[in-house]
Enzyme design. Structure first.
Site, short mmCIF file in Angstrom:
data_model
loop_
_atom_site.label_atom_id
_atom_site.label_comp_id
_atom_site.label_asym_id
_atom_site.label_seq_id
_atom_site.Cartn_x
_atom_site.Cartn_y
_atom_site.Cartn_z
N GLY A 133 -6.01 -6.00 15.34
CA GLY A 133 -7.59 -6.24 15.46
C GLY A 133 -8.14 -6.72 13.93
N CYS A 134 -8.51 -7.96 14.17
CA CYS A 134 -9.25 -8.09 12.15
C CYS A 134 -10.08 -6.51 12.22
CB CYS A 134 -9.23 -9.27 12.12
SG CYS A 134 -8.21 -10.63 13.31
#
Lengths: 410, 107
Positions: free
Chosen positions: B105-106
């Site tokens: 996930g960023c």
């Protein structure tokens, strides 16, 4: 005379100009700063404008007032960066600047045109961003007279600047509608491409619970395809539709257009940068700080601040022919405004996710990590003063650049 | 590939709880086909392979599985098409089938 060129006079560029002017001999070096406009915006304050907590005037100051006098400030768009030639072309008077060192601090911007229909008829009518001053002010005008309905907050695509801001917006909206006695008239939904409320698991769980307690629905893994103004819905690529009366959007975030034009960016126009030294991966006299870098940490002022000492030290080392040190650890910390005069603090880096505990800070703290407290809220409110009076000037703050495990429960 | 062959391959694989290959080094094209079947994609077409191959190259280069935007930019295949080829969450599905690890996930 040698030239030290800084592109961008936002949080990161301003700090670099202030720090560098203390280090470079003015008989030997000229520091030049370029920005397209004259107004410095206190970006963390934009969040508060829609809810009438801050006004436009509370968040703007002249850029020049925060730059050292010895620095040449040029107001101009940048036409092209030519790193192979150590040269930058400006639009203003077609000026060309040859540099010895270049710092890219051109930040990130919203790119609403990346989503079909987003910029159509509803833009700033019932579709608003709050990452620009215009958007935040337009939304505050809208909310003043809104009678309620379905409010949807959509994050178009990751990464975005300040990934906690959408959550803070939701918490504040919940509080704002309560205060106005109309919370029961408003349905609030978060539509996000992420699998949950936030990017890192422990924080996501805690923040997700808070959304639930506040009656805010979450539509996860929602990748927006288009805004349909006929039906007033947003539609995802997997054909889910969410109806709205008010759409608050965090559009795709991208680096500056000049980065794209100059062929220096990745697919989102962020500059490929060494995660730990902050040197450009391609050009050794080019350094990148703040949102403009493609490093995998949050895009936020606190991060730019933690990058600052590393960038300055490494540039000074490079000037002496020494190797840069891999000291940047991705450190980020954010006060999350959670409504009703409370806040949460999170502190993390590339490797350590936000953990609960206490954040020790002499004089002010401790602040509670990953849990609500009023001290955190006042910390956030006090931060505006710190920003203008200490942070931008590159003065010492009682925060270490590298993250510490002190007080954290692992 | 028959369902039976796919099942046999899947049973021999070391997967994590979400179905990602634990050791991306062990990936083969047959494994990709078996993993695709487990994801409800009965046959991998030329377009699927183009995306899988791009993802493997991209992951080798950067050390992380590619984002949707990297895939569309790198292959010229539109996001809409990508969702048609790998329905519901293509980033995760592509990463799984290409054996390049879970997309981070960023931040």
């Amino acid at each position: 005379m040698k030239t030290f060129l800084i592109l961008g006079a936002g949080t990161a560029g301003t700090m670099v100009a202030n720090k560098m002017s203390q280090h470079l001999d003015p008989m030997e070096w000229k520091i030049v700063v370029v920005d397209k406009d004259e107004t410095h915006i206190y970006q963390p304050g934009l969040l508060f404008i829609p809810f009438d907590i801050y006004t436009r005037e509370d968040v703007i100051k002249p850029r020049r007032d925060y730059l050292p006098r010895s620095v040449e400030f040029i107001r101009s768009d940048i036409e092209l960066i030519e790193p192979g030639e150590n040269r930058v072309r400006l639009t203003h008077e077609k000026r060309v600047i040859n540099y010895d060192y270049l710092v890219i601090a051109t930040g990130s911007r919203i790119a609403p045109a990346e989503t079909d229909g987003l910029l159509d008829n509803g833009w700033h009518e019932n579709v608003f961003d709050f990452y620009t001053l215009e958007g935040a002010v337009a939304l505050s005008r809208f909310l003043k007279f809104w009678k309620g309905g379905r409010m949807v907050l959509n994050i178009a695509e990751m990464p975005i600047k300040c990934p906690v801001a959408p959550l803070e917006f939701l918490f504040l909206a919940d509080w704002f509608f309560h205060e106005r006695g109309m919370r029961d008239q408003v349905e609030i939904t978060l539509a996000t491409p992420l699998p949950g409320a936030f990017t890192r698991p422990r924080a996501a769980a805690i923040l997700g619970d808070m959304l639930e307690r506040k009656g805010i629905a979450v539509e996860a893994e929602f990748n927006i395809m288009e805004v349909d103004h006929e039906k007033n819905v947003i539609r995802s690529y997997d054909e889910r539709e969410i109806p709205f009366d008010l759409l608050v959007t965090i559009p795709t975030n991208m680096g500056a257009e000049v980065i794209e034009r100059s062929g220096m960016g990745n697919e989102l126009a962020f500059v490929p940068t060494d995660n730990h030294t902050l040197q450009s991966k391609q050009w050794e006299n080019v350094w990148v700080i703040g949102d403009a870098a493609d490093v995998p940490t949050s895009k936020a002022g606190s991060v730019a601040h933690f990058m600052l000492d590393v960038v300055i030290e490494n540039i000074l080392r490079h000037m002496e022919g020494l190797k840069p040190l891999p000291k940047f650890d991705g450190h980020a910390n954010c006060f999350i405004e959670s409504g009703f005069d409370k806040g949460i603090l999170i502190d993390f880096n590339y490797d350590v996710e936000p953990l609960p505990g206490k954040y020790p800070l002499p004089g002010l703290g401790p602040f509670s990590l990953l849990q609500e407290s009023s001290v955190n809220h006042w910390g956030k409110m006090l931060f505006r003063w710190i920003y203008w009076n200490a942070l931008l000037k590159g003065e010492e703050l009682p925060f270490e650049s590298q993250m510490s495990m002190a007080g954290k429960w692992s | 590939m028959s369902t039976q062959t796919a099942t046999t391959i899947l049973e021999s694989l070391a997967l994590d709880e979400e179905g990602f290959l634990l050791d991306p080094q062990t990936w083969t094209r047959e494994i990709a086909q078996a993993l695709a079947q487990a994801e409800g994609i009965s046959e991998l077409t030329e377009a699927h392979w183009k995306i899988i191959e791009f993802s493997r190259e991209s992951a080798t280069e950067s050390g992380a599985s590619p984002t949707l935007r990297q895939i569309t930019k790198g292959t010229g295949i539109s996001t809409k098409e990508l969702f048609a080829l790998f329905p519901k969450g293509p980033a995760k599905k592509v990463a799984k089938i290409a054996g390049v690890g879970k997309p981070e996930g960023c931040i």
